[in-house]
Design an enzyme around this catalytic site. Sequence first.
Site, short mmCIF file in Angstrom:
data_model
loop_
_atom_site.label_atom_id
_atom_site.label_comp_id
_atom_site.label_asym_id
_atom_site.label_seq_id
_atom_site.Cartn_x
_atom_site.Cartn_y
_atom_site.Cartn_z
NE ARG A 3 -7.83 -30.39 25.75
CZ ARG A 3 -8.55 -30.63 24.66
NH1 ARG A 3 -8.10 -31.45 23.73
NH2 ARG A 3 -9.72 -30.08 24.50
CE1 TYR A 50 -1.97 -21.85 28.91
CE2 TYR A 50 -3.66 -23.50 28.55
CZ TYR A 50 -3.29 -22.23 28.94
OH TYR A 50 -4.24 -21.33 29.35
CE LYS A 88 -9.07 -32.38 29.94
NZ LYS A 88 -10.49 -32.48 30.14
CG HIS A 114 -14.19 -34.56 29.19
ND1 HIS A 114 -14.28 -33.82 28.03
CD2 HIS A 114 -13.59 -33.74 30.09
CE1 HIS A 114 -13.77 -32.61 28.23
NE2 HIS A 114 -13.34 -32.53 29.47
CB SER A 116 -12.70 -28.72 25.96
OG SER A 116 -12.15 -30.01 26.14
CB ALA A 117 -14.41 -24.27 26.48
CB CYS A 118 -19.28 -27.31 26.25
SG CYS A 118 -18.64 -27.09 24.58
N GLY A 119 -19.19 -25.83 29.58
CA GLY A 119 -20.03 -25.59 30.75
C GLY A 119 -19.95 -26.58 31.89
CB THR A 154 -15.95 -25.35 35.51
OG1 THR A 154 -14.88 -26.19 35.06
CG2 THR A 154 -15.56 -24.67 36.80
CG ASP A 165 -12.07 -31.69 33.03
OD1 ASP A 165 -12.84 -31.17 32.20
OD2 ASP A 165 -10.94 -32.13 32.71
CG ASN A 176 -7.80 -22.74 26.70
OD1 ASN A 176 -8.77 -23.11 27.36
ND2 ASN A 176 -6.71 -23.51 26.56
NE ARG A 236 -8.71 -24.07 30.16
CZ ARG A 236 -9.68 -24.98 30.03
NH1 ARG A 236 -10.17 -25.59 31.09
NH2 ARG A 236 -10.18 -25.28 28.85
CE1 TYR A 278 -22.24 -19.23 32.57
CE2 TYR A 278 -23.89 -17.85 31.50
CZ TYR A 278 -22.61 -18.37 31.56
OH TYR A 278 -21.70 -18.04 30.60
N GLY A 279 -27.26 -20.50 36.47
CA GLY A 279 -28.15 -20.90 37.58
C GLY A 279 -29.55 -21.29 37.12
CD GLU A 280 -32.88 -18.28 35.67
OE1 GLU A 280 -33.50 -19.19 36.26
OE2 GLU A 280 -33.14 -17.07 35.83
CG ASN A 281 -28.23 -24.23 32.73
OD1 ASN A 281 -29.01 -23.79 31.89
ND2 ASN A 281 -26.91 -24.10 32.63
P1 GTP Z 1 -13.10 -27.46 30.20
O1 GTP Z 1 -12.41 -27.04 31.45
O2 GTP Z 1 -12.40 -27.01 28.97
O3 GTP Z 1 -13.38 -28.92 30.16
O4 GTP Z 1 -14.49 -26.59 30.12
P2 GTP Z 1 -15.88 -26.72 30.89
O5 GTP Z 1 -16.74 -27.72 30.21
O6 GTP Z 1 -15.67 -26.89 32.34
O7 GTP Z 1 -16.55 -25.28 30.58
P3 GTP Z 1 -16.83 -24.05 31.56
O8 GTP Z 1 -17.84 -24.36 32.62
O9 GTP Z 1 -15.53 -23.50 32.01
O10 GTP Z 1 -17.51 -23.02 30.56
C1 GTP Z 1 -16.85 -22.58 29.40
C2 GTP Z 1 -17.51 -21.33 28.87
O11 GTP Z 1 -18.90 -21.57 28.64
C3 GTP Z 1 -17.42 -20.16 29.84
O12 GTP Z 1 -17.09 -18.99 29.11
C4 GTP Z 1 -18.80 -20.06 30.41
O13 GTP Z 1 -19.12 -18.76 30.77
C5 GTP Z 1 -19.69 -20.59 29.29
N1 GTP Z 1 -20.91 -21.23 29.85
C6 GTP Z 1 -20.97 -22.15 30.83
N2 GTP Z 1 -22.24 -22.48 31.14
C7 GTP Z 1 -23.02 -21.77 30.30
C8 GTP Z 1 -24.45 -21.66 30.12
O14 GTP Z 1 -25.25 -22.32 30.79
N3 GTP Z 1 -24.88 -20.82 29.15
C9 GTP Z 1 -24.01 -20.09 28.37
N4 GTP Z 1 -24.52 -19.28 27.45
N5 GTP Z 1 -22.66 -20.14 28.53
C10 GTP Z 1 -22.18 -20.97 29.47
C1 SPV Z 2 -10.18 -29.45 28.42
O1 SPV Z 2 -9.70 -28.98 27.37
O2 SPV Z 2 -11.15 -30.26 28.40
C2 SPV Z 2 -9.64 -29.05 29.72
C3 SPV Z 2 -8.44 -28.20 29.73
O3 SPV Z 2 -10.15 -29.47 30.75
S1 SPV Z 2 -6.97 -29.13 29.58
O4 SPV Z 2 -6.56 -29.55 30.89
O5 SPV Z 2 -5.98 -28.26 28.96
O6 SPV Z 2 -7.21 -30.29 28.76
MN MN Z 3 -12.10 -30.65 30.30
#
Ligand code: GTP
Ligand code: SPV
Ligand code: MN
Length: 606
Positions: A78, A219, A228, A248, A270-273, A275, A295, A385, A387, A513-516
């Site tokens: 983005r 993209y 979004k 979100h 984004s990318a903070c866990g 999924t 999401d 990034n 996907r 991960y699963g420990e959460n």
């Molecule tokens: P967007 O699709 O961008 O909105 O991301 P998201 O919030 O769905 O993040 P996603 O679950 O894809 O995780 C992003 C990254 O964080 C990956 O590389 C994961 O491996 C890592 N991650 C997710 N959960 C954890 C966790 O509990 N601990 C750690 N250390 N890393 C994590």
């Molecule tokens: C994000 O960045 O929060 C995503 C990926 O979910 S995108 O669809 O590119 O915004």
């Molecule tokens: Mn997202």
Amino acid sequence: MTMTITGYSNTTNQALKAWVEEVTRMCQPARVHWCDGSRAEHDRLCEEMVSHGAFTRLNPQLRPGCFLARSHASDVARVEDRTFICSKRPEDAGATNNWADPDEMRARLKGLFQGSMRGRTLYVIPFSMGPLGSPVAKIGIEITDSPYVVVNMGIMTRMGKPVLDALDSGSFIPCLHSVGAPLEPGQPDDYWPCEPDKDKKYIVHFPEEPSIWSYGSGYGGNALLGKKCLALRIASVLARREGWMAEHMLILALTSPKGKKYYIAAAFPSACGKTNLAMMQPTLPGWTVRCLGDDIAWIRIGADGHLYAVNPEYGFFGVAPGTSDKSNPHAMATITRNSIFTNVALTPEGDVWWEDIGKPPPPQMIDWEGNEWTPGCGRPAAHPNARFTAPAAQCPVIDPDWEKPEGVPISAFLFGGRRPSTIPLVNEAFSWEHGVFLGSAAGSETTSAALGKAGVLRRDPFAMLPFCGYQMGDYFAHWISMAQRTDRSKLPRIFFVNWFRKNKDGKWLWPGYGENSRVLKWICERIDGSGRATATPIGNLPAPDALDLSGMSMNPEDLRQLLAVDVPGWKNEVEDIDRNYAKLNHHLPPALKQQLDDLRRRLESA
Ligand code: GTP
Ligand code: SPV
Ligand code: MN
């Protein structure tokens, strides 16, 4: 000029017909195709992309129905600084958004879109965000010149003939997209056409119309406009007007060993866990997680006063790197077929590979840029990034109610982010207002999901900084106002979590991960009134031994750090939150200023 029109264009919607004709005149495509959303259409488009190099078919024995796409190196995430909210008044976009005058922006965009689809096919994509026919669903029509967008929208949304039929003469949100790369006669197409100059990309929202115009990028969230742009930026504006929420957030169902089901929605940047949490495999015996969305959540107050959440999407657009059978086995099972992989590496067998996929790389591969790659060469094989796009219905732990038109009742909201220090593993808000404060003050290190430097701490309120379509202070006030719209006792409890604490050596303090699931269990116990907590200046933290750590080895010093109140760290937080609040001027709700003052006072006497 006669124009070839193919596909399912059987609509009597005059506004739609007129808009498609107007856009066709402006963009001057070679052909027009109305998408029917059928499997045959999907297969044909994928085949066409294979034939001109935009797609690589993956090994059908290993990944049936799967394709790899490589994007242009300038077009990998983005583009937040090219994203605009063009409300009439700058104040309605607010200090956290880029604003531009709507008339000037429209004129500039018309210039860019003029002839932008020459030599290409203009695709008309009718799509529904939310289950078709659900009272909460919104219909959009995306016009694009990218077949990649068509096939991804086909996975990410309910798309095609049923949507056009359901639209009938109703209203729709126009979403116009062009990759910005017209083809001159005889010019061969690029594998990833786009406008490579970042400053010529535009992701533009006109919230008052509402409409969306996106130019120059192919993209993710820049181009799949249902996600979004519509389901967050435009929907957040509609939600405020109509008294609901567009967030979100992932949605999950957690069932305890006693069989009690809790629905939880969680907002992480984004990318903070999201999924990962949404489909996690609990390590605690007897607990199960089912996924409803990973999401976005659209949330309304139901007839019984509880908050009900619906996932408006139909697929997952998930981060590939880090996804493995160990970290997220259910995502790995989801992407075994009918999936599109963008910017991952290609193995000699025709399978995909990325960093931390849980198996060593083969001695030789093709990296995300199409170059030879060998282990130890110093470059990542997949883009950070990179996907996958996969149908939600393929998730082995999809919840049976995930398409319920009215949604599911939420018991807890979680906020979180990547915070290597200061923020504890879990913290429960004292009240709705305190929880809204915690959400408004959320911060996180930036990630590769947006162009720019990763790993920089920034405030990302409610994980909505890049996605709130209006003035952030008014958005905070909207959150506060939910307590006036329903019985307080029916509101979800609010928690702040942080899986990303690090020790002095930069190692994770918490396995994640699963420990959460251990943290989720405590949250359920708090909801039920049985979980033990200690009131601290920052919120309710788990009492000693209240977190179930059975069967896991946890260093006591690590645990102490994870659950400590870092008073000096929080005093710095308060000042940083204050500086960010100041940007909102008189739009900052007094209740949040009060919360900040109260926190400051509690920390002073700590
Ligand atoms: P967007 O699709 O961008 O909105 O991301 P998201 O919030 O769905 O993040 P996603 O679950 O894809 O995780 C992003 C990254 O964080 C990956 O590389 C994961 O491996 C890592 N991650 C997710 N959960 C954890 C966790 O509990 N601990 C750690 N250390 N890393 C994590
Ligand atoms: C994000 O960045 O929060 C995503 C990926 O979910 S995108 O669809 O590119 O915004
Ligand atoms: Mn997202």
